[in-house]
Motif scaffolding. Structure first.
Motif, PDB file in Angstrom:
ATOM      1  N   ARG A   1      30.542  40.783  43.780  1.00 13.91           N
ATOM      2  CA  ARG A   1      31.264  41.005  42.599  1.00 13.91           C
ATOM      3  C   ARG A   1      32.618  41.801  42.813  1.00 13.91           C
ATOM      4  NH1 ARG A   1      30.768  43.025  36.543  1.00 13.91           N
ATOM      5  NH2 ARG A   1      30.500  45.147  37.321  1.00 13.91           N
ATOM      6  N   ILE A   2      33.946  41.152  42.892  1.00 11.98           N
ATOM      7  CA  ILE A   2      35.043  41.879  43.113  1.00 11.98           C
ATOM      8  C   ILE A   2      35.782  41.970  41.746  1.00 11.98           C
ATOM      9  CG2 ILE A   2      37.308  41.494  44.330  1.00 11.98           C
ATOM     10  CD1 ILE A   2      35.772  39.935  46.360  1.00 11.98           C
ATOM     11  N   GLY A   3      36.320  43.446  41.547  1.00  9.67           N
ATOM     12  CA  GLY A   3      37.234  43.659  40.448  1.00  9.67           C
ATOM     13  C   GLY A   3      38.666  43.685  40.994  1.00  9.67           C
ATOM     14  N   PHE A   4      39.680  42.756  40.251  1.00 14.57           N
ATOM     15  CA  PHE A   4      41.134  42.881  40.684  1.00 14.57           C
ATOM     16  C   PHE A   4      41.772  43.737  39.630  1.00 14.57           C
ATOM     17  CE2 PHE A   4      38.825  39.113  42.449  1.00 14.57           C
ATOM     18  CZ  PHE A   4      39.606  39.057  43.717  1.00 14.57           C
ATOM     19  N   ASP A   5      42.807  44.329  40.095  1.00 17.21           N
ATOM     20  CA  ASP A   5      43.861  45.065  39.324  1.00 17.21           C
ATOM     21  C   ASP A   5      44.886  44.067  38.660  1.00 17.21           C
ATOM     22  OD1 ASP A   5      45.797  44.902  41.069  1.00 17.21           O
ATOM     23  OD2 ASP A   5      45.735  46.593  41.963  1.00 17.21           O
ATOM     24  N   ALA A   6      45.680  44.742  37.886  1.00 20.89           N
ATOM     25  CA  ALA A   6      46.835  44.042  37.179  1.00 20.89           C
ATOM     26  C   ALA A   6      47.515  43.029  37.963  1.00 20.89           C
ATOM     27  CB  ALA A   6      47.399  44.849  36.343  1.00 20.89           C
ATOM     28  N   GLU A   7      47.675  43.487  39.395  1.00 21.42           N
ATOM     29  CA  GLU A   7      48.302  42.694  40.224  1.00 21.42           C
ATOM     30  C   GLU A   7      47.873  41.793  41.027  1.00 21.42           C
ATOM     31  OE1 GLU A   7      51.501  45.610  42.441  1.00 21.42           O
ATOM     32  OE2 GLU A   7      50.969  47.063  41.084  1.00 21.42           O
ATOM     33  N   GLY A   8      46.670  41.910  40.843  1.00 18.30           N
ATOM     34  CA  GLY A   8      45.777  40.696  41.670  1.00 18.30           C
ATOM     35  C   GLY A   8      45.137  41.436  42.775  1.00 18.30           C
ATOM     36  N   ARG A   9      45.000  42.670  42.986  1.00 17.33           N
ATOM     37  CA  ARG A   9      44.567  43.373  44.258  1.00 17.33           C
ATOM     38  C   ARG A   9      43.259  43.735  44.130  1.00 17.33           C
ATOM     39  NH1 ARG A   9      49.374  47.416  44.644  1.00 17.33           N
ATOM     40  NH2 ARG A   9      48.184  48.181  42.835  1.00 17.33           N
ATOM     41  N   ALA A  10      42.231  43.294  45.043  1.00 16.86           N
ATOM     42  CA  ALA A  10      41.098  43.897  44.892  1.00 16.86           C
ATOM     43  C   ALA A  10      40.948  45.288  44.964  1.00 16.86           C
ATOM     44  CB  ALA A  10      40.250  43.548  46.121  1.00 16.86           C
ATOM     45  N   ALA A  11      40.086  45.901  43.835  1.00 20.09           N
ATOM     46  CA  ALA A  11      40.269  47.332  43.820  1.00 20.09           C
ATOM     47  C   ALA A  11      38.662  47.863  43.871  1.00 20.09           C
ATOM     48  CB  ALA A  11      40.522  47.819  42.228  1.00 20.09           C
ATOM     49  N   VAL A  12      37.806  46.957  43.361  1.00 15.47           N
ATOM     50  CA  VAL A  12      36.418  47.268  43.472  1.00 15.47           C
ATOM     51  C   VAL A  12      35.591  46.069  44.117  1.00 15.47           C
ATOM     52  CG1 VAL A  12      34.283  48.274  42.361  1.00 15.47           C
ATOM     53  CG2 VAL A  12      36.416  48.877  41.588  1.00 15.47           C
ATOM     54  N   THR A  13      34.620  46.148  45.163  1.00 17.73           N
ATOM     55  CA  THR A  13      33.944  45.218  45.559  1.00 17.73           C
ATOM     56  C   THR A  13      32.572  45.794  45.426  1.00 17.73           C
ATOM     57  OG1 THR A  13      35.437  44.225  46.796  1.00 17.73           O
ATOM     58  CG2 THR A  13      33.227  43.781  47.474  1.00 17.73           C
ATOM     59  N   GLU A  14      31.438  45.054  44.744  1.00 20.52           N
ATOM     60  CA  GLU A  14      30.086  45.405  44.736  1.00 20.52           C
ATOM     61  C   GLU A  14      29.419  44.118  45.529  1.00 20.52           C
ATOM     62  OE1 GLU A  14      30.489  47.225  40.156  1.00 20.52           O
ATOM     63  OE2 GLU A  14      29.659  45.474  40.492  1.00 20.52           O
ATOM     64  N   GLU A  15      28.356  44.753  46.285  1.00 21.52           N
ATOM     65  CA  GLU A  15      27.758  43.729  47.118  1.00 21.52           C
ATOM     66  C   GLU A  15      26.232  43.892  46.609  1.00 21.52           C
ATOM     67  OE1 GLU A  15      28.623  43.198  51.415  1.00 21.52           O
ATOM     68  OE2 GLU A  15      30.178  44.888  50.862  1.00 21.52           O
ATOM     69  N   TYR A  16      25.751  42.613  46.108  1.00 17.47           N
ATOM     70  CA  TYR A  16      24.262  42.365  45.667  1.00 17.47           C
ATOM     71  C   TYR A  16      23.551  41.651  46.817  1.00 17.47           C
ATOM     72  CZ  TYR A  16      26.254  44.200  41.335  1.00 17.47           C
ATOM     73  OH  TYR A  16      27.088  44.717  40.513  1.00 17.47           O
ATOM     74  N   SER A  17      22.283  42.299  47.168  1.00 17.59           N
ATOM     75  CA  SER A  17      21.274  41.885  48.173  1.00 17.59           C
ATOM     76  C   SER A  17      20.133  40.897  47.482  1.00 17.59           C
ATOM     77  CB  SER A  17      20.782  42.840  48.866  1.00 17.59           C
ATOM     78  OG  SER A  17      19.711  42.636  49.802  1.00 17.59           O
TER      79      SER A  17
ATOM     80  N   ARG B   1      42.345  52.295  47.170  1.00 17.00           N
ATOM     81  CA  ARG B   1      43.661  52.841  46.577  1.00 17.00           C
ATOM     82  C   ARG B   1      44.769  52.517  47.245  1.00 17.00           C
ATOM     83  NH1 ARG B   1      41.805  59.079  47.336  1.00 17.00           N
ATOM     84  NH2 ARG B   1      40.244  59.555  45.394  1.00 17.00           N
ATOM     85  N   HIS B   2      45.887  52.373  46.351  1.00 16.23           N
ATOM     86  CA  HIS B   2      46.831  51.723  46.671  1.00 16.23           C
ATOM     87  C   HIS B   2      47.927  52.776  46.315  1.00 16.23           C
ATOM     88  CE1 HIS B   2      45.897  47.217  47.367  1.00 16.23           C
ATOM     89  NE2 HIS B   2      45.103  47.759  46.469  1.00 16.23           N
ATOM     90  N   ASP B   3      48.682  53.258  47.460  1.00 16.40           N
ATOM     91  CA  ASP B   3      49.702  54.134  47.261  1.00 16.40           C
ATOM     92  C   ASP B   3      50.870  54.006  48.139  1.00 16.40           C
ATOM     93  OD1 ASP B   3      51.178  56.480  46.698  1.00 16.40           O
ATOM     94  OD2 ASP B   3      50.032  57.718  48.072  1.00 16.40           O
ATOM     95  N   GLY B   4      51.686  53.016  47.440  1.00 19.80           N
ATOM     96  CA  GLY B   4      52.945  52.456  48.195  1.00 19.80           C
ATOM     97  C   GLY B   4      52.820  51.639  49.197  1.00 19.80           C
ATOM     98  N   ASP B   5      52.997  52.013  50.489  1.00 19.13           N
ATOM     99  CA  ASP B   5      52.757  51.360  51.620  1.00 19.13           C
ATOM    100  C   ASP B   5      51.380  51.651  52.329  1.00 19.13           C
ATOM    101  OD1 ASP B   5      54.967  49.859  51.491  1.00 19.13           O
ATOM    102  OD2 ASP B   5      56.205  50.852  52.668  1.00 19.13           O
ATOM    103  N   VAL B   6      50.762  52.368  51.763  1.00 22.20           N
ATOM    104  CA  VAL B   6      49.294  53.061  52.299  1.00 22.20           C
ATOM    105  C   VAL B   6      48.244  52.466  51.316  1.00 22.20           C
ATOM    106  CG1 VAL B   6      47.940  55.124  52.987  1.00 22.20           C
ATOM    107  CG2 VAL B   6      50.523  55.206  53.436  1.00 22.20           C
ATOM    108  N   VAL B   7      47.194  52.024  51.946  1.00 21.57           N
ATOM    109  CA  VAL B   7      46.033  51.411  51.111  1.00 21.57           C
ATOM    110  C   VAL B   7      44.873  52.271  51.774  1.00 21.57           C
ATOM    111  CG1 VAL B   7      44.751  49.432  50.587  1.00 21.57           C
ATOM    112  CG2 VAL B   7      47.061  49.394  50.673  1.00 21.57           C
TER     113      VAL B   7
ATOM    114  N   ASP C   1      39.014  40.605  52.791  1.00 27.39           N
ATOM    115  CA  ASP C   1      39.417  41.548  53.834  1.00 27.39           C
ATOM    116  C   ASP C   1      40.847  41.579  54.049  1.00 27.39           C
ATOM    117  OD1 ASP C   1      39.763  43.400  56.074  1.00 27.39           O
ATOM    118  OD2 ASP C   1      37.632  43.486  55.846  1.00 27.39           O
ATOM    119  N   LEU C   2      41.552  42.725  53.724  1.00 30.15           N
ATOM    120  CA  LEU C   2      43.122  42.660  54.184  1.00 30.15           C
ATOM    121  C   LEU C   2      43.484  42.679  55.575  1.00 30.15           C
ATOM    122  CD1 LEU C   2      43.980  45.572  51.619  1.00 30.15           C
ATOM    123  CD2 LEU C   2      44.681  43.143  51.250  1.00 30.15           C
ATOM    124  N   ARG C   3      42.566  42.943  56.429  1.00 27.62           N
ATOM    125  CA  ARG C   3      43.085  43.105  57.993  1.00 27.62           C
ATOM    126  C   ARG C   3      43.304  41.620  58.367  1.00 27.62           C
ATOM    127  NH1 ARG C   3      37.799  46.316  59.924  1.00 27.62           N
ATOM    128  NH2 ARG C   3      37.086  45.235  58.273  1.00 27.62           N
TER     129      ARG C   3
END
Length: 366
Positions: A67-83, A97-103, A38-40
Protein backbone atom coordinates in the motif's frame (compact mmCIF):
# COMPACT_ATOMS: atom_id res chain seq x y z
CA UNK A 1 28.75 8.40 4.42
CA UNK A 2 29.76 8.78 8.08
CA UNK A 3 26.94 11.31 8.61
CA UNK A 4 24.46 8.92 7.02
CA UNK A 5 25.73 6.09 9.24
CA UNK A 6 25.20 8.27 12.30
CA UNK A 7 21.66 9.05 11.21
CA UNK A 8 20.99 5.35 10.58
CA UNK A 9 22.07 4.62 14.16
CA UNK A 10 19.32 6.98 15.37
CA UNK A 11 16.54 5.52 13.21
CA UNK A 12 15.21 3.10 15.82
CA UNK A 13 14.12 6.00 18.02
CA UNK A 14 12.65 7.90 15.04
CA UNK A 15 10.27 5.28 13.67
CA UNK A 16 7.05 6.69 15.09
CA UNK A 17 8.00 10.30 14.25
CA UNK A 18 8.89 9.39 10.66
CA UNK A 19 5.63 7.46 10.28
CA UNK A 20 3.54 10.38 11.55
CA UNK A 21 5.41 12.94 9.46
CA UNK A 22 5.28 10.94 6.22
CA UNK A 23 1.69 9.80 6.69
CA UNK A 24 0.55 13.38 7.27
CA UNK A 25 1.71 14.18 3.71
CA UNK A 26 -0.36 11.42 2.11
CA UNK A 27 -3.22 12.60 -0.09
CA UNK A 28 -4.19 9.24 -1.58
CA UNK A 29 -3.45 5.54 -0.97
CA UNK A 30 -3.05 2.93 -3.71
CA UNK A 31 -2.50 -0.84 -3.65
CA UNK A 32 0.44 -2.21 -5.68
CA UNK A 33 1.91 -5.58 -6.51
CA UNK A 34 5.40 -6.45 -5.29
CA UNK A 35 8.05 -4.99 -5.58
CA UNK A 36 6.32 -1.63 -5.71
CA UNK A 37 8.18 1.48 -6.86
CA UNK A 38 11.78 2.68 -6.63
CA UNK A 39 13.40 5.97 -7.61
CA UNK A 40 16.81 4.50 -8.48
CA UNK A 41 17.60 4.20 -12.22
CA UNK A 42 17.44 0.65 -13.64
CA UNK A 43 16.53 -0.63 -10.17
CA UNK A 44 14.23 -3.27 -11.63
CA UNK A 45 15.77 -3.89 -15.05
CA UNK A 46 19.13 -4.91 -13.63
CA UNK A 47 17.49 -7.72 -11.61
CA UNK A 48 14.91 -8.77 -14.24
CA UNK A 49 12.02 -7.36 -12.28
CA UNK A 50 9.12 -5.08 -13.14
CA UNK A 51 7.88 -2.15 -11.14
CA UNK A 52 4.73 -2.99 -9.19
CA UNK A 53 1.34 -2.66 -10.86
CA UNK A 54 -1.42 -0.57 -9.34
CA UNK A 55 -4.39 -2.63 -8.15
CA UNK A 56 -8.03 -1.56 -7.94
CA UNK A 57 -8.39 -3.16 -4.51
CA UNK A 58 -6.46 -5.12 -1.95
CA UNK A 59 -6.04 -8.80 -2.98
CA UNK A 60 -6.74 -11.73 -0.61
CA UNK A 61 -4.63 -11.77 2.57
CA UNK A 62 -2.57 -14.73 1.36
CA UNK A 63 -0.99 -12.52 -1.34
CA UNK A 64 1.95 -10.18 -0.85
CA UNK A 65 0.84 -6.63 -1.51
CA UNK A 66 2.02 -3.05 -0.98
CA UNK A 67 0.00 0.00 0.00
CA UNK A 68 1.62 3.23 -1.17
CA UNK A 69 0.69 6.68 0.05
CA UNK A 70 1.30 9.56 -2.38
CA UNK A 71 1.72 13.21 -1.45
CA UNK A 72 0.11 16.22 -3.14
CA UNK A 73 2.81 16.18 -5.85
CA UNK A 74 2.24 12.53 -6.64
CA UNK A 75 5.42 11.33 -4.93
CA UNK A 76 5.49 8.17 -2.81
CA UNK A 77 5.74 9.23 0.84
CA UNK A 78 4.87 5.96 2.60
CA UNK A 79 5.10 2.34 1.47
CA UNK A 80 3.59 -0.46 3.57
CA UNK A 81 4.33 -4.08 2.65
CA UNK A 82 1.90 -6.79 3.75
CA UNK A 83 2.98 -10.43 3.83
CA UNK A 84 0.78 -13.15 2.36
CA UNK A 85 2.81 -15.74 4.27
CA UNK A 86 1.86 -13.93 7.49
CA UNK A 87 -1.83 -13.75 6.47
CA UNK A 88 -1.83 -10.10 5.52
CA UNK A 89 0.22 -8.75 8.41
CA UNK A 90 2.15 -5.49 7.93
CA UNK A 91 5.84 -6.41 7.80
CA UNK A 92 7.83 -3.62 6.09
CA UNK A 93 7.41 0.15 6.15
CA UNK A 94 9.26 2.79 4.14
CA UNK A 95 9.10 6.53 4.83
CA UNK A 96 10.37 9.14 2.36
CA UNK A 97 11.53 12.69 3.03
CA UNK A 98 11.91 15.22 0.20
CA UNK A 99 14.16 18.23 0.82
CA UNK A 100 14.81 20.02 -2.45
CA UNK A 101 17.31 17.97 -4.45
CA UNK A 102 17.85 15.51 -1.60
CA UNK A 103 15.55 12.56 -0.90
CA UNK A 104 15.91 10.32 2.15
CA UNK A 105 14.30 6.88 2.37
CA UNK A 106 14.09 4.96 5.65
CA UNK A 107 13.06 1.30 5.59
CA UNK A 108 11.88 -0.67 8.65
CA UNK A 109 10.67 -4.13 9.59
CA UNK A 110 9.19 -5.35 12.87
CA UNK A 111 12.69 -5.55 14.40
CA UNK A 112 13.62 -1.97 13.58
CA UNK A 113 15.49 -0.07 10.83
CA UNK A 114 16.82 -2.04 7.84
CA UNK A 115 18.36 0.72 5.75
CA UNK A 116 18.66 4.45 5.22
CA UNK A 117 19.22 5.80 1.69
CA UNK A 118 20.08 9.32 0.61
CA UNK A 119 19.48 10.23 -3.03
CA UNK A 120 20.88 13.43 -4.56
CA UNK A 121 19.40 14.98 -7.70
CA UNK A 122 20.50 17.65 -10.14
CA UNK A 123 18.41 18.99 -13.03
CA UNK A 124 15.72 16.44 -12.20
CA UNK A 125 18.05 13.42 -12.51
CA UNK A 126 19.34 11.27 -9.66
CA UNK A 127 23.12 11.61 -9.50
CA UNK A 128 24.01 9.47 -6.50
CA UNK A 129 22.58 7.11 -3.89
CA UNK A 130 24.36 6.66 -0.56
CA UNK A 131 23.14 3.66 1.41
CA UNK A 132 23.65 2.37 4.96
CA UNK A 133 22.05 -0.85 6.15
CA UNK A 134 22.21 -3.35 8.98
CA UNK A 135 24.90 -5.35 7.24
CA UNK A 136 26.99 -2.71 5.50
CA UNK A 137 26.97 0.33 3.30
CA UNK A 138 27.31 1.24 -0.35
CA UNK A 139 27.11 3.91 -2.97
CA UNK A 140 25.86 4.26 -6.52
CA UNK A 141 26.81 7.07 -8.91
CA UNK A 142 24.74 7.66 -12.05
CA UNK A 143 25.75 9.00 -15.46
CA UNK A 144 23.44 10.03 -18.30
CA UNK A 145 23.55 10.53 -22.07
CA UNK A 146 20.85 12.66 -23.66
CA UNK A 147 18.88 12.50 -20.42
CA UNK A 148 18.82 8.68 -20.28
CA UNK A 149 20.72 6.57 -17.78
CA UNK A 150 23.92 5.25 -19.36
CA UNK A 151 26.26 4.27 -16.50
CA UNK A 152 26.01 3.21 -12.86
CA UNK A 153 29.09 2.77 -10.68
CA UNK A 154 28.29 0.49 -7.73
CA UNK A 155 30.32 0.20 -4.53
CA UNK A 156 29.40 -2.05 -1.61
CA UNK A 157 31.33 -3.10 1.48
CA UNK A 158 33.35 -6.24 0.89
CA UNK A 159 32.60 -6.43 -2.84
CA UNK A 160 34.53 -5.47 -5.93
CA UNK A 161 33.33 -2.27 -7.59
CA UNK A 162 31.06 -2.97 -10.54
CA UNK A 163 29.88 -0.81 -13.43
CA UNK A 164 26.58 -1.13 -15.24
CA UNK A 165 26.37 0.32 -18.73
CA UNK A 166 23.01 0.84 -20.41
CA UNK A 167 22.47 1.13 -24.15
CA UNK A 168 19.39 2.75 -25.69
CA UNK A 169 17.96 3.35 -29.12
CA UNK A 170 14.87 5.14 -30.35
CA UNK A 171 12.72 2.22 -29.06
CA UNK A 172 14.13 2.36 -25.55
CA UNK A 173 16.49 0.21 -23.51
CA UNK A 174 18.55 -2.24 -25.59
CA UNK A 175 20.79 -3.93 -23.02
CA UNK A 176 22.38 -3.63 -19.59
CA UNK A 177 25.89 -5.02 -19.10
CA UNK A 178 27.69 -5.36 -15.78
CA UNK A 179 31.50 -5.28 -15.61
CA UNK A 180 33.38 -6.49 -12.53
CA UNK A 181 37.13 -6.49 -12.85
CA UNK A 182 37.94 -8.04 -16.20
CA UNK A 183 34.64 -9.92 -16.47
CA UNK A 184 31.42 -8.67 -18.03
CA UNK A 185 27.92 -10.11 -18.00
CA UNK A 186 24.70 -9.18 -19.78
CA UNK A 187 22.07 -8.40 -17.17
CA UNK A 188 19.31 -7.59 -19.67
CA UNK A 189 19.02 -7.58 -23.45
CA UNK A 190 15.98 -6.72 -25.50
CA UNK A 191 14.98 -9.74 -27.62
CA UNK A 192 15.68 -9.40 -31.35
CA UNK A 193 12.86 -8.53 -33.72
CA UNK A 194 10.65 -11.54 -34.34
CA UNK A 195 11.75 -13.40 -31.21
CA UNK A 196 9.20 -16.05 -30.23
CA UNK A 197 9.49 -17.56 -26.76
CA UNK A 198 7.54 -20.70 -27.65
CA UNK A 199 9.78 -21.36 -30.65
CA UNK A 200 12.89 -20.73 -28.56
CA UNK A 201 11.64 -23.20 -25.94
CA UNK A 202 11.14 -25.83 -28.64
CA UNK A 203 14.73 -25.28 -29.74
CA UNK A 204 15.94 -25.76 -26.18
CA UNK A 205 13.77 -28.88 -25.85
CA UNK A 206 15.42 -30.46 -28.90
CA UNK A 207 18.84 -29.45 -27.61
CA UNK A 208 18.21 -31.04 -24.21
CA UNK A 209 17.06 -34.28 -25.84
CA UNK A 210 20.51 -34.51 -27.42
CA UNK A 211 22.55 -33.30 -24.45
CA UNK A 212 20.96 -35.16 -21.54
CA UNK A 213 21.85 -38.74 -22.57
CA UNK A 214 25.49 -37.69 -22.96
CA UNK A 215 25.43 -36.03 -19.54
CA UNK A 216 23.79 -39.09 -17.95
CA UNK A 217 26.39 -41.38 -19.55
CA UNK A 218 29.08 -39.50 -17.63
CA UNK A 219 27.42 -40.11 -14.25
CA UNK A 220 28.96 -42.61 -11.88
CA UNK A 221 26.06 -44.65 -10.49
CA UNK A 222 26.65 -47.49 -8.02
CA UNK A 223 24.35 -50.03 -9.67
CA UNK A 224 21.37 -49.96 -12.06
CA UNK A 225 19.68 -46.56 -12.07
CA UNK A 226 16.08 -46.43 -10.84
CA UNK A 227 15.56 -42.88 -12.04
CA UNK A 228 17.05 -39.86 -13.74
CA UNK A 229 15.86 -36.46 -12.55
CA UNK A 230 16.08 -33.31 -14.65
CA UNK A 231 16.20 -30.39 -12.23
CA UNK A 232 15.53 -26.91 -13.51
CA UNK A 233 16.17 -23.53 -12.05
CA UNK A 234 16.49 -19.96 -13.18
CA UNK A 235 19.00 -17.36 -12.12
CA UNK A 236 19.64 -13.85 -13.34
CA UNK A 237 22.21 -15.39 -15.69
CA UNK A 238 20.35 -18.08 -17.63
CA UNK A 239 17.92 -20.94 -17.74
CA UNK A 240 19.86 -23.86 -16.27
CA UNK A 241 19.45 -27.63 -15.95
CA UNK A 242 21.17 -30.48 -14.08
CA UNK A 243 20.74 -34.24 -14.31
CA UNK A 244 20.80 -36.58 -11.31
CA UNK A 245 20.57 -40.36 -11.03
CA UNK A 246 19.90 -42.71 -8.13
CA UNK A 247 19.76 -46.48 -7.58
CA UNK A 248 16.79 -48.30 -6.09
CA UNK A 249 18.69 -48.81 -2.82
CA UNK A 250 19.70 -45.14 -2.63
CA UNK A 251 16.11 -44.02 -3.15
CA UNK A 252 14.83 -46.52 -0.58
CA UNK A 253 17.13 -45.07 2.09
CA UNK A 254 15.89 -41.57 1.29
CA UNK A 255 12.23 -42.61 1.11
CA UNK A 256 12.52 -44.22 4.57
CA UNK A 257 13.15 -40.72 5.90
CA UNK A 258 10.34 -39.14 3.88
CA UNK A 259 8.43 -40.26 0.80
CA UNK A 260 9.24 -37.08 -1.10
CA UNK A 261 12.94 -37.38 -0.20
CA UNK A 262 13.08 -40.42 -2.47
CA UNK A 263 12.46 -38.02 -5.35
CA UNK A 264 14.77 -35.21 -4.20
CA UNK A 265 17.62 -34.85 -6.73
CA UNK A 266 19.70 -32.71 -4.39
CA UNK A 267 20.12 -35.81 -2.21
CA UNK A 268 21.24 -38.11 -5.06
CA UNK A 269 24.96 -38.93 -5.16
CA UNK A 270 25.35 -38.70 -8.95
CA UNK A 271 24.73 -35.40 -10.72
CA UNK A 272 26.05 -33.32 -13.61
CA UNK A 273 25.35 -29.93 -15.16
CA UNK A 274 23.95 -29.77 -18.68
CA UNK A 275 26.06 -27.32 -20.68
CA UNK A 276 24.42 -25.45 -23.56
CA UNK A 277 26.59 -24.52 -26.51
CA UNK A 278 24.16 -21.69 -27.27
CA UNK A 279 24.51 -19.97 -23.91
CA UNK A 280 23.08 -16.76 -25.37
CA UNK A 281 19.78 -18.47 -26.21
CA UNK A 282 19.57 -20.06 -22.74
CA UNK A 283 20.20 -16.66 -21.17
CA UNK A 284 17.59 -14.93 -23.34
CA UNK A 285 14.94 -17.59 -22.68
CA UNK A 286 15.72 -17.51 -18.95
CA UNK A 287 15.40 -13.73 -19.01
CA UNK A 288 12.02 -13.76 -20.76
CA UNK A 289 10.71 -16.46 -18.41
CA UNK A 290 11.84 -14.39 -15.41
CA UNK A 291 10.12 -11.31 -16.84
CA UNK A 292 6.88 -13.24 -17.34
CA UNK A 293 6.93 -13.99 -13.62
CA UNK A 294 7.79 -10.37 -12.89
CA UNK A 295 4.84 -9.14 -14.97
CA UNK A 296 2.43 -10.98 -12.67
CA UNK A 297 4.03 -12.76 -9.69
CA UNK A 298 0.68 -14.24 -8.63
CA UNK A 299 0.24 -16.29 -11.82
CA UNK A 300 3.90 -17.41 -12.10
CA UNK A 301 3.42 -17.68 -15.85
CA UNK A 302 7.16 -17.83 -16.49
CA UNK A 303 7.72 -20.62 -13.99
CA UNK A 304 4.94 -22.57 -15.71
CA UNK A 305 6.70 -22.18 -19.08
CA UNK A 306 9.89 -23.54 -17.52
CA UNK A 307 8.02 -26.43 -15.89
CA UNK A 308 6.23 -27.44 -19.07
CA UNK A 309 9.46 -27.30 -21.07
CA UNK A 310 11.21 -29.57 -18.58
CA UNK A 311 8.31 -32.01 -18.41
CA UNK A 312 8.12 -32.21 -22.20
CA UNK A 313 11.79 -33.20 -22.31
CA UNK A 314 11.42 -35.77 -19.54
CA UNK A 315 8.28 -37.23 -21.15
CA UNK A 316 10.09 -37.80 -24.44
CA UNK A 317 13.13 -39.24 -22.66
CA UNK A 318 10.88 -41.84 -21.00
CA UNK A 319 10.24 -43.24 -24.50
CA UNK A 320 13.96 -43.67 -25.11
CA UNK A 321 15.88 -46.97 -24.87
CA UNK A 322 18.44 -46.29 -22.12
CA UNK A 323 20.22 -49.64 -22.32
CA UNK A 324 23.07 -48.20 -24.36
CA UNK A 325 23.56 -45.31 -21.89
CA UNK A 326 23.56 -46.90 -18.42
CA UNK A 327 22.17 -49.96 -16.62
CA UNK A 328 18.60 -49.30 -15.47
CA UNK A 329 15.96 -51.08 -13.39
CA UNK A 330 12.71 -52.42 -14.78
CA UNK A 331 10.76 -49.49 -13.33
CA UNK A 332 13.26 -46.85 -14.47
CA UNK A 333 11.76 -43.38 -14.98
CA UNK A 334 12.89 -39.94 -16.09
CA UNK A 335 11.17 -36.98 -14.49
CA UNK A 336 11.53 -33.21 -14.22
CA UNK A 337 11.51 -31.52 -10.85
CA UNK A 338 12.07 -28.15 -9.24
CA UNK A 339 14.61 -28.35 -6.43
CA UNK A 340 11.97 -27.42 -3.84
CA UNK A 341 9.73 -30.33 -5.03
CA UNK A 342 6.75 -27.95 -5.16
CA UNK A 343 5.56 -29.36 -8.50
CA UNK A 344 6.65 -32.97 -7.97
CA UNK A 345 3.30 -34.76 -8.19
CA UNK A 346 2.06 -32.58 -11.03
CA UNK A 347 5.32 -33.13 -12.91
CA UNK A 348 5.26 -36.90 -12.48
CA UNK A 349 1.76 -36.98 -13.95
CA UNK A 350 2.99 -34.93 -16.93
CA UNK A 351 6.29 -36.81 -17.41
CA UNK A 352 5.45 -40.49 -16.94
CA UNK A 353 3.34 -42.87 -19.00
CA UNK A 354 0.13 -43.70 -17.09
CA UNK A 355 1.09 -47.36 -16.53
CA UNK A 356 4.41 -46.46 -14.94
CA UNK A 357 2.78 -43.81 -12.79
CA UNK A 358 0.19 -46.36 -11.62
CA UNK A 359 2.93 -48.86 -10.68
CA UNK A 360 4.72 -46.23 -8.61
CA UNK A 361 1.48 -45.50 -6.75
CA UNK A 362 0.90 -49.20 -6.13
CA UNK A 363 4.38 -49.51 -4.63
CA UNK A 364 3.70 -46.58 -2.28
CA UNK A 365 6.37 -44.38 -3.86
CA UNK A 366 3.91 -41.50 -4.30
Amino acid sequence: MSDLAARFAQLASEHDLRRRTATALVRRWEWYTWPGLDLRPLRFERDLLRAGRRLDARPPVDRDVLRIGFDAEGRAAVTEEYSGFLHGRLYYETFVRHDGDVVETAHFDTDGPIYLHEYRFADGLMRSADMVARRGSGREAYGYADGRISRIEIEHDGRATSVLTAEHDDRGLVRVVEAIGGRSEVRYERPPAGFDLDAACRTIEETLLALIPDAVARLVVDGPAACVALSYHRSKDALSFDVHAATEDERAVLAAIDTQAGWSPEDFAASAHVDFEDAALARLVGQEIALLDADDPDTAAGSEVCRRLSCAVAGRLNLRDWSDTLPVTGDFVVYAVDLELVDLERNLADCLPPDRLARLRERGLL
